[in-house]
Write a protein that holds these residues in place. Sequence first.
Motif, PDB file in Angstrom:
ATOM      1  N   SER A  79      -1.965 -12.776 -11.774  1.00  0.00           N
ATOM      2  CA  SER A  79      -3.394 -12.915 -11.489  1.00  0.00           C
ATOM      3  C   SER A  79      -3.893 -11.897 -10.472  1.00  0.00           C
ATOM      4  CB  SER A  79      -3.677 -14.315 -10.964  1.00  0.00           C
ATOM      5  OG  SER A  79      -2.992 -14.523  -9.740  1.00  0.00           O
ATOM      6  N   LEU A  80      -3.100 -10.875 -10.157  1.00  0.00           N
ATOM      7  CA  LEU A  80      -3.475  -9.948  -9.089  1.00  0.00           C
ATOM      8  C   LEU A  80      -4.485  -8.892  -9.518  1.00  0.00           C
ATOM      9  CD1 LEU A  80      -0.144  -9.412  -7.154  1.00  0.00           C
ATOM     10  CD2 LEU A  80      -2.195 -10.548  -6.384  1.00  0.00           C
ATOM     11  N   LYS A  81      -5.129  -9.097 -10.654  1.00  0.00           N
ATOM     12  CA  LYS A  81      -6.207  -8.195 -11.035  1.00  0.00           C
ATOM     13  C   LYS A  81      -7.322  -8.248  -9.994  1.00  0.00           C
ATOM     14  CE  LYS A  81      -9.408  -7.047 -14.766  1.00  0.00           C
ATOM     15  NZ  LYS A  81     -10.588  -7.002 -13.899  1.00  0.00           N
ATOM     16  N   TYR A  82      -7.471  -9.394  -9.309  1.00  0.00           N
ATOM     17  CA  TYR A  82      -8.528  -9.518  -8.310  1.00  0.00           C
ATOM     18  C   TYR A  82      -8.303  -8.557  -7.141  1.00  0.00           C
ATOM     19  CZ  TYR A  82      -5.374 -12.558  -5.573  1.00  0.00           C
ATOM     20  OH  TYR A  82      -4.322 -13.071  -4.855  1.00  0.00           O
ATOM     21  N   VAL A  83      -7.057  -8.150  -6.905  1.00  0.00           N
ATOM     22  CA  VAL A  83      -6.795  -7.167  -5.850  1.00  0.00           C
ATOM     23  C   VAL A  83      -7.408  -5.825  -6.230  1.00  0.00           C
ATOM     24  CG1 VAL A  83      -5.013  -5.850  -4.644  1.00  0.00           C
ATOM     25  CG2 VAL A  83      -4.717  -8.301  -5.021  1.00  0.00           C
ATOM     26  N   HIS A  84      -7.242  -5.450  -7.510  1.00  0.00           N
ATOM     27  CA  HIS A  84      -7.853  -4.202  -7.998  1.00  0.00           C
ATOM     28  C   HIS A  84      -9.370  -4.306  -7.968  1.00  0.00           C
ATOM     29  CE1 HIS A  84      -8.472  -0.579 -10.375  1.00  0.00           C
ATOM     30  NE2 HIS A  84      -9.271  -1.284 -11.167  1.00  0.00           N
ATOM     31  N   ASP A  85      -9.903  -5.466  -8.389  1.00  0.00           N
ATOM     32  CA  ASP A  85     -11.355  -5.660  -8.361  1.00  0.00           C
ATOM     33  C   ASP A  85     -11.885  -5.573  -6.934  1.00  0.00           C
ATOM     34  OD1 ASP A  85     -11.309  -6.031 -11.072  1.00  0.00           O
ATOM     35  OD2 ASP A  85     -11.255  -8.227 -10.964  1.00  0.00           O
ATOM     36  N   TYR A  86     -11.148  -6.155  -5.999  1.00  0.00           N
ATOM     37  CA  TYR A  86     -11.535  -6.122  -4.590  1.00  0.00           C
ATOM     38  C   TYR A  86     -11.575  -4.677  -4.082  1.00  0.00           C
ATOM     39  CZ  TYR A  86     -11.327  -7.210   0.439  1.00  0.00           C
ATOM     40  OH  TYR A  86     -11.576  -7.290   1.788  1.00  0.00           O
ATOM     41  N   TYR A  87     -10.573  -3.902  -4.476  1.00  0.00           N
ATOM     42  CA  TYR A  87     -10.520  -2.493  -4.084  1.00  0.00           C
ATOM     43  C   TYR A  87     -11.724  -1.725  -4.629  1.00  0.00           C
ATOM     44  CZ  TYR A  87      -9.189   2.419  -4.309  1.00  0.00           C
ATOM     45  OH  TYR A  87      -9.191   3.780  -4.228  1.00  0.00           O
ATOM     46  N   GLU A  88     -12.033  -1.915  -5.908  1.00  0.00           N
ATOM     47  CA  GLU A  88     -13.144  -1.196  -6.527  1.00  0.00           C
ATOM     48  C   GLU A  88     -14.476  -1.601  -5.892  1.00  0.00           C
ATOM     49  OE1 GLU A  88     -13.101   1.255  -8.597  1.00  0.00           O
ATOM     50  OE2 GLU A  88     -10.907   1.272  -8.819  1.00  0.00           O
ATOM     51  N   GLU A  89     -14.632  -2.888  -5.606  1.00  0.00           N
ATOM     52  CA  GLU A  89     -15.881  -3.359  -5.018  1.00  0.00           C
ATOM     53  C   GLU A  89     -16.068  -2.834  -3.596  1.00  0.00           C
ATOM     54  OE1 GLU A  89     -18.442  -5.004  -6.251  1.00  0.00           O
ATOM     55  OE2 GLU A  89     -17.504  -4.929  -8.230  1.00  0.00           O
ATOM     56  N   THR A  90     -15.006  -2.800  -2.820  1.00  0.00           N
ATOM     57  CA  THR A  90     -15.132  -2.287  -1.445  1.00  0.00           C
ATOM     58  C   THR A  90     -15.435  -0.790  -1.448  1.00  0.00           C
ATOM     59  OG1 THR A  90     -12.717  -1.996  -1.316  1.00  0.00           O
ATOM     60  CG2 THR A  90     -13.643  -4.043  -0.440  1.00  0.00           C
ATOM     61  N   LYS A  91     -14.849  -0.072  -2.399  1.00  0.00           N
ATOM     62  CA  LYS A  91     -15.140   1.361  -2.506  1.00  0.00           C
ATOM     63  C   LYS A  91     -16.608   1.577  -2.901  1.00  0.00           C
ATOM     64  CE  LYS A  91     -13.471   5.657  -4.598  1.00  0.00           C
ATOM     65  NZ  LYS A  91     -14.803   6.143  -4.984  1.00  0.00           N
ATOM     66  N   LYS A  92     -17.081   0.759  -3.843  1.00  0.00           N
ATOM     67  CA  LYS A  92     -18.476   0.867  -4.272  1.00  0.00           C
ATOM     68  C   LYS A  92     -19.425   0.511  -3.129  1.00  0.00           C
ATOM     69  CE  LYS A  92     -21.715  -0.818  -7.782  1.00  0.00           C
ATOM     70  NZ  LYS A  92     -21.895  -1.722  -8.954  1.00  0.00           N
ATOM     71  N   GLU A  93     -19.062  -0.521  -2.371  1.00  0.00           N
ATOM     72  CA  GLU A  93     -19.886  -0.922  -1.222  1.00  0.00           C
ATOM     73  C   GLU A  93     -19.982   0.200  -0.206  1.00  0.00           C
ATOM     74  OE1 GLU A  93     -19.823  -4.263   2.376  1.00  0.00           O
ATOM     75  OE2 GLU A  93     -18.531  -4.509   0.620  1.00  0.00           O
ATOM     76  N   HIS A  94     -18.868   0.871   0.030  1.00  0.00           N
ATOM     77  CA  HIS A  94     -18.863   2.012   0.952  1.00  0.00           C
ATOM     78  C   HIS A  94     -19.754   3.124   0.443  1.00  0.00           C
ATOM     79  CE1 HIS A  94     -17.293   6.005   2.117  1.00  0.00           C
ATOM     80  NE2 HIS A  94     -17.283   5.475   3.326  1.00  0.00           N
ATOM     81  N   ASP A  95     -19.660   3.430  -0.855  1.00  0.00           N
ATOM     82  CA  ASP A  95     -20.472   4.505  -1.429  1.00  0.00           C
ATOM     83  C   ASP A  95     -21.963   4.184  -1.325  1.00  0.00           C
ATOM     84  OD1 ASP A  95     -18.186   5.905  -2.039  1.00  0.00           O
ATOM     85  OD2 ASP A  95     -18.086   5.187  -4.112  1.00  0.00           O
ATOM     86  N   LEU A  96     -22.321   2.913  -1.544  1.00  0.00           N
ATOM     87  CA  LEU A  96     -23.728   2.524  -1.493  1.00  0.00           C
ATOM     88  C   LEU A  96     -24.319   2.656  -0.096  1.00  0.00           C
ATOM     89  CD1 LEU A  96     -23.875  -0.621  -3.811  1.00  0.00           C
ATOM     90  CD2 LEU A  96     -24.899   1.615  -4.224  1.00  0.00           C
ATOM     91  N   LEU A  97     -23.473   2.529   0.922  1.00  0.00           N
ATOM     92  CA  LEU A  97     -23.966   2.646   2.292  1.00  0.00           C
ATOM     93  C   LEU A  97     -24.255   4.083   2.679  1.00  0.00           C
ATOM     94  CD1 LEU A  97     -21.755   0.022   4.129  1.00  0.00           C
ATOM     95  CD2 LEU A  97     -24.223  -0.064   3.803  1.00  0.00           C
ATOM     96  N   GLY A  98     -23.768   5.047   1.872  1.00  0.00           N
ATOM     97  CA  GLY A  98     -24.101   6.442   2.119  1.00  0.00           C
ATOM     98  C   GLY A  98     -23.417   7.014   3.330  1.00  0.00           C
ATOM     99  N   ASP A  99     -22.133   7.294   3.223  1.00  0.00           N
ATOM    100  CA  ASP A  99     -21.373   7.865   4.334  1.00  0.00           C
ATOM    101  C   ASP A  99     -21.761   9.327   4.505  1.00  0.00           C
ATOM    102  OD1 ASP A  99     -19.622   8.422   6.311  1.00  0.00           O
ATOM    103  OD2 ASP A  99     -17.808   7.928   5.199  1.00  0.00           O
ATOM    104  N   GLN A 100     -22.303   9.682   5.672  1.00  0.00           N
ATOM    105  CA  GLN A 100     -22.789  11.038   5.927  1.00  0.00           C
ATOM    106  C   GLN A 100     -21.992  11.726   7.029  1.00  0.00           C
ATOM    107  OE1 GLN A 100     -26.914  10.514   6.846  1.00  0.00           O
ATOM    108  NE2 GLN A 100     -27.308   9.293   5.020  1.00  0.00           N
ATOM    109  N   THR A 101     -20.747  11.290   7.236  1.00  0.00           N
ATOM    110  CA  THR A 101     -19.954  11.797   8.362  1.00  0.00           C
ATOM    111  C   THR A 101     -19.785  13.301   8.313  1.00  0.00           C
ATOM    112  OG1 THR A 101     -18.752   9.695   8.391  1.00  0.00           O
ATOM    113  CG2 THR A 101     -17.806  11.545   9.607  1.00  0.00           C
ATOM    114  N   HIS A 102     -19.359  13.830   7.146  1.00  0.00           N
ATOM    115  CA  HIS A 102     -19.101  15.275   7.054  1.00  0.00           C
ATOM    116  C   HIS A 102     -20.372  16.076   7.271  1.00  0.00           C
ATOM    117  CE1 HIS A 102     -15.068  14.513   6.174  1.00  0.00           C
ATOM    118  NE2 HIS A 102     -15.108  14.460   4.834  1.00  0.00           N
TER     119      HIS A 102
END
Length: 579
Positions: free
Chosen positions: A383-406
């Motif tokens: 049932s560890l597909k939710y770990v992959h889903d969690y990873y994808e969602e956190t990455k998407k959440e980060h992208d939506l926040l617009g990281d402008q560090t560089h």
Amino acid sequence: MAANYNSSLTLIAIFSLFLATTAAGRFITTTSPSISDGVNNDDRSILRLNPLFTSSPEECEQTYGFMPCTTTAAGNLFLIIVYGYLMFLAATYLSAGSELLLAILGPGLVGGLCLPALGALPDAMLILVSGLSGSTETAQDQVSVGMGLLAGSTVMLLTSIWGTCIVVGKCDLQNSIAQDNKDTKGFNLIGSGVSTDIWTSYSAMIMAVSVLPFIVVQFPQILHSTSGRHTAVLVALVLSVSLLIAYCLYQVYQPTLQKRHLDFAKHKHVRSRILKYLKKRALGRLVDSHGEPNREVLIRLFNSIDANQDGSLSIPELRALIVGMQLYEINLNEDDAVTKVMKDFDTSENNEVDFDEFIDGIGRWLEEAKGFKRTTSVVGPDSLKYVHDYYEETKKEHDLLGDQTHEEDEEEEEGVDDPRRTTIKAVLLLLLGTIIAAAFADPLVDAVGNFSAATSIPSFFISFIVLPFATNSSEAVSAIIFATRKKQRSASLTFSELYGAVTMNNVLCLSVFLALVYARGLTWDFSSEVLVILIVCIVMGIFGSCRTTFPLWTSFLAFLLYPFSLILVYVLDYGYGWS
């Protein structure tokens, strides 16, 4: 070079105005041989030439007592073009000075308070002078110019400019996300478009909320009541000023809020990446048949990470784990990430993580991942597909926040060569823009009124269509040019600027307008104009706040709103007599 060119054009435009002063006080009438009726033998012409060059029987009044004026349509059209160009230059100088000031002092107070107000200054000036001069009757007649400008600016920014930014900024869409600098699908209505960050959606939401004063001031008209209109104007004014203050405070503190949200999103992404790493190393056996952490497997994983084999994980060992995962896509500060991961595990606060703390920490992370996707089954070793889903969602959440560090680091490295000289230049540009806007706002309003009288075209439509291009063109061109960079960050800044400009129209410019109406005792009778503003702001505000990706087809919806707005005002005013 550009500044010198603009300065030269400014001098030429002002010089042309003074050459045109002979248009005042002298009427050029063109007559043809009159046809006598045998009774009256006056010189009035029955046949007239092109009305563009025919003066009205009323004498024009020079603004300030010396500015040129004319009663012909062609003459006033010329004055509108010249004064409009000068207002465009004022907006350009204000924009250039604001950018220089921002580069020196940073976003905070300058970006939150000064820049939005300076951007709306030309519109506010025109609105103010439209109702200040002359008697109450004259002010009531001229104030429609201010309302036309307010409505026209809002509609233009959210329709034609918004749609143009989608067209010029489109990139290929992949998994509903625009890919930076990749535009191979041409004008694919579904396969190409623009993506923005979540903060841009918040800006659209704020813009939709900023129309509340319009609704308040319209209550007496909605209830078909003639009493309480003056009170409604005062209440709407207080609400508008309150929203203005709240919006400025939000702009001031938004960079801090954005940084906190981004830091939290990065930490969640690090946790999800560690879980994904452990899942891969455990060959899918990270949890047992009951969905609990598999202690036997985790012991082997713990020992593989424990380089010193001393039964605990130290800060260098956690750092090696995080560095080895190569989280380059989120601009990670590795020291900060190690500190936060250590804080998650180290309940004893001894700067070391033993096996029990490791098990408990992984268990908490797994529970968080389980709750992230409620639709996923979380029982059993497969049932560890939710770990992959969690990873994808956190990455998407980060992208939506617009990281402008560089980008911010690059801007800091560029810096300002001579801060003192740049500050002086910024202040001079701001003063020049303010002086031009203040000096030529009143003559422009007068020219619009005279052109309306000479052509019988309602002044509202002239100010609705023409004046926004003069006062908002520099802002519009800047947004379009920025959108052509074809990046999520540039698209986010572009649309945030458009939403912010409309918000300032709805709170700052409206505050000026309401204060003018209340102080001079004018009648608020702009139902059709307010309806158009409400429709466009609410539709585009909800649309912009509910999604972060806009396919190309959405631009055509925005384009259609512009003629719809014009037709609606015309039908309501002249078909149903709303104004």
